[in-house]
Design a protein around this motif. Structure first.
Motif, PDB file in Angstrom:
ATOM      1  N   THR A   1      40.368  12.665  25.343  1.00  0.00           N
ATOM      2  CA  THR A   1      41.568  13.558  26.282  1.00  0.00           C
ATOM      3  C   THR A   1      40.792  13.869  27.510  1.00  0.00           C
ATOM      4  OG1 THR A   1      40.544  15.527  24.764  1.00  0.00           O
ATOM      5  CG2 THR A   1      43.013  14.793  24.567  1.00  0.00           C
ATOM      6  N   GLN A   2      39.319  14.114  27.577  1.00  0.00           N
ATOM      7  CA  GLN A   2      38.577  14.331  28.647  1.00  0.00           C
ATOM      8  C   GLN A   2      38.814  13.275  29.963  1.00  0.00           C
ATOM      9  OE1 GLN A   2      34.883  16.202  28.829  1.00  0.00           O
ATOM     10  NE2 GLN A   2      34.611  16.115  26.863  1.00  0.00           N
ATOM     11  N   TYR A   3      38.553  12.287  29.857  1.00  0.00           N
ATOM     12  CA  TYR A   3      38.964  11.456  30.868  1.00  0.00           C
ATOM     13  C   TYR A   3      40.487  11.038  31.423  1.00  0.00           C
ATOM     14  CZ  TYR A   3      39.176   7.860  27.351  1.00  0.00           C
ATOM     15  OH  TYR A   3      39.518   7.154  26.221  1.00  0.00           O
ATOM     16  N   MET A   4      41.152  11.333  30.470  1.00  0.00           N
ATOM     17  CA  MET A   4      42.711  11.222  30.728  1.00  0.00           C
ATOM     18  C   MET A   4      43.071  12.318  31.662  1.00  0.00           C
ATOM     19  SD  MET A   4      44.193   8.770  29.149  1.00  0.00           S
ATOM     20  CE  MET A   4      45.663   9.000  29.161  1.00  0.00           C
ATOM     21  N   ASP A   5      42.386  13.362  31.829  1.00  0.00           N
ATOM     22  CA  ASP A   5      42.535  14.331  32.797  1.00  0.00           C
ATOM     23  C   ASP A   5      41.499  14.148  34.027  1.00  0.00           C
ATOM     24  OD1 ASP A   5      42.737  17.797  33.247  1.00  0.00           O
ATOM     25  OD2 ASP A   5      44.495  16.281  32.583  1.00  0.00           O
TER      26      ASP A   5
ATOM     27  N   SER B   1      45.352  24.323  44.858  1.00  0.00           N
ATOM     28  CA  SER B   1      45.210  25.347  43.972  1.00  0.00           C
ATOM     29  C   SER B   1      45.302  24.862  42.374  1.00  0.00           C
ATOM     30  CB  SER B   1      46.452  26.346  44.413  1.00  0.00           C
ATOM     31  OG  SER B   1      47.939  25.460  43.837  1.00  0.00           O
ATOM     32  N   ASP B   2      45.183  25.904  41.703  1.00  0.00           N
ATOM     33  CA  ASP B   2      45.290  25.544  40.440  1.00  0.00           C
ATOM     34  C   ASP B   2      46.778  24.869  39.835  1.00  0.00           C
ATOM     35  OD1 ASP B   2      43.111  27.989  38.651  1.00  0.00           O
ATOM     36  OD2 ASP B   2      42.646  25.983  39.737  1.00  0.00           O
ATOM     37  N   ALA B   3      47.875  25.570  40.364  1.00  0.00           N
ATOM     38  CA  ALA B   3      49.025  25.252  39.987  1.00  0.00           C
ATOM     39  C   ALA B   3      49.469  23.720  40.732  1.00  0.00           C
ATOM     40  CB  ALA B   3      49.981  26.019  40.873  1.00  0.00           C
ATOM     41  N   GLU B   4      48.818  23.487  42.070  1.00  0.00           N
ATOM     42  CA  GLU B   4      48.915  22.159  42.445  1.00  0.00           C
ATOM     43  C   GLU B   4      48.172  21.017  41.737  1.00  0.00           C
ATOM     44  OE1 GLU B   4      49.586  23.251  47.301  1.00  0.00           O
ATOM     45  OE2 GLU B   4      47.599  23.263  46.404  1.00  0.00           O
ATOM     46  N   LYS B   5      47.262  21.515  41.256  1.00  0.00           N
ATOM     47  CA  LYS B   5      46.401  20.430  40.269  1.00  0.00           C
ATOM     48  C   LYS B   5      47.072  19.836  39.404  1.00  0.00           C
ATOM     49  CE  LYS B   5      41.723  22.551  41.580  1.00  0.00           C
ATOM     50  NZ  LYS B   5      40.743  23.236  41.040  1.00  0.00           N
ATOM     51  N   ILE B   6      47.703  20.818  38.464  1.00  0.00           N
ATOM     52  CA  ILE B   6      48.462  20.666  37.334  1.00  0.00           C
ATOM     53  C   ILE B   6      49.797  19.754  37.653  1.00  0.00           C
ATOM     54  CG2 ILE B   6      49.969  21.839  35.575  1.00  0.00           C
ATOM     55  CD1 ILE B   6      47.925  24.046  35.692  1.00  0.00           C
ATOM     56  N   LEU B   7      50.215  20.291  38.931  1.00  0.00           N
ATOM     57  CA  LEU B   7      51.421  19.667  39.304  1.00  0.00           C
ATOM     58  C   LEU B   7      51.170  18.058  39.547  1.00  0.00           C
ATOM     59  CD1 LEU B   7      54.528  19.888  39.672  1.00  0.00           C
ATOM     60  CD2 LEU B   7      53.952  20.829  41.979  1.00  0.00           C
ATOM     61  N   LEU B   8      49.889  17.770  40.390  1.00  0.00           N
ATOM     62  CA  LEU B   8      49.710  16.520  40.775  1.00  0.00           C
ATOM     63  C   LEU B   8      49.439  15.424  39.631  1.00  0.00           C
ATOM     64  CD1 LEU B   8      48.513  14.343  42.795  1.00  0.00           C
ATOM     65  CD2 LEU B   8      46.480  15.470  42.898  1.00  0.00           C
ATOM     66  N   LYS B   9      48.531  16.092  38.582  1.00  0.00           N
ATOM     67  CA  LYS B   9      48.217  15.290  37.358  1.00  0.00           C
ATOM     68  C   LYS B   9      49.740  15.190  36.639  1.00  0.00           C
ATOM     69  CE  LYS B   9      43.580  16.959  36.996  1.00  0.00           C
ATOM     70  NZ  LYS B   9      42.559  17.784  36.364  1.00  0.00           N
ATOM     71  N   ARG B  10      50.296  15.822  36.776  1.00  0.00           N
ATOM     72  CA  ARG B  10      51.840  15.500  35.995  1.00  0.00           C
ATOM     73  C   ARG B  10      52.513  14.593  36.677  1.00  0.00           C
ATOM     74  NH1 ARG B  10      56.915  18.701  37.056  1.00  0.00           N
ATOM     75  NH2 ARG B  10      57.779  16.547  37.292  1.00  0.00           N
ATOM     76  N   PHE B  11      52.644  14.488  37.803  1.00  0.00           N
ATOM     77  CA  PHE B  11      53.230  13.578  38.750  1.00  0.00           C
ATOM     78  C   PHE B  11      52.709  12.339  38.495  1.00  0.00           C
ATOM     79  CE2 PHE B  11      55.912  16.210  40.644  1.00  0.00           C
ATOM     80  CZ  PHE B  11      55.852  16.854  41.846  1.00  0.00           C
ATOM     81  N   LEU B  12      51.165  12.143  38.265  1.00  0.00           N
ATOM     82  CA  LEU B  12      50.635  10.937  38.359  1.00  0.00           C
ATOM     83  C   LEU B  12      50.740  10.345  37.084  1.00  0.00           C
ATOM     84  CD1 LEU B  12      46.688  11.646  40.092  1.00  0.00           C
ATOM     85  CD2 LEU B  12      49.070  10.224  41.011  1.00  0.00           C
TER      86      LEU B  12
END
Lengths: 136, 136
Positions: free
Chosen positions: A2-6, B121-132
């Motif tokens: 899970t780690q590098y998947m993030d 921001s924390d929210a943006e990080k989450i969103l970016l990762k979700r997009f990717l």
DNA sequence: CAATTATATTTTGTATACAAAGGAAATGGA
DNA sequence: TCCATTTCCTTTGTATACAAAATATAATTG
């Protein structure tokens, strides 16, 4: 697992590779790679760019530009000429072949983009692109 | 100059390359590339993976895995062994060197990630990762 | 003017990504 | 049991990315 998947680098890498595959497939019938097509797009916008200018515009390093230009010239997509005012400088011009394919190649790139982003809303597309640009 | 600057493949490519640079710099003192470090992370999570399993987990094709494993073994980061139950299979184990560097290498990757995403921001990080992840 | 420094591109070398082919081992059906 | 097929990893080849070095030309300096 899970780690590098993030890991942002991993996610960007795999997203890029996956997306690039869409474009690559569409360019294959033309015998072009995505970077080659990208370079042609720069030339459609402005003919006669120098190798260095191309590198700057496309964020490509000079070794890479040199190789891509060579292969494009070999395949008759471009013509490389020395600048008479400065013998160190190479100026790049589009061949007839490239002019002929401008519309269709741009269409291929546009279609690939649509394909890649088909699952995103318009707002999400804008946001994603903004995020990516912020990383540059 | 504006069209391909909006091309998702181009943006992903350049964002990836830019981000990867942060990580690469941090891994250089260890003599490791980012893909090599990634592979070590997979092994810290589970020793004895086969080459094929590694490829699946890291979304790497077998030719690439083969090369990366070879160079990691040469540099004494891993040990490759044949599986006694199936001679075709290569199982990969971490060397003492790798075990010793686990914490610091994971720290380097984490720090690089923070560096890359420091403007979000924390929210943006989450969103970016979700997009990717949605692109995969 | 000549020596030195800077610039533009190419070459060389390493790494990864991917496609295709190759070689060995395992599998499954006749 | 035998053989065709499948599977696993490696090798080979092409392309890009990047680092470093090389080569030629241009600019600068004393």
């Amino acid at each position: 697992m899970t780690q590098y998947m993030d890991c942002i680098v991993f996610l960007l890498a795999k997203a890029y590779q996956k997306s690039q595959n869409h474009l690559k497939t569409r360019l294959r019938p033309y015998g072009l790679t995505s970077v080659q097509a990208l370079l042609l797009e720069a030339l459609w916008e402005e003919q006669g760019l120098t190798a260095g200018e191309i590198g700057k515009r496309l964020a490509l390093d000079n070794a890479t530009v040199s190789g891509v230009l060579e292969r494009l010239a070999d395949a008759r997509w471009i013509i490389k000429k020395n600048d008479p005012a400065d013998k160190r400088v190479i100026r790049v011009y589009l061949s007839t072949k490239a002019m002929k394919h401008e519309a269709s190649l741009i269409q291929e790139r546009t279609t690939a983009n649509d394909e890649i982003l088909h699952g995103f809303s318009d707002a999400e597309k804008i946001l994603l692109k903004r995020f990516l640009k912020d990383l540059l």
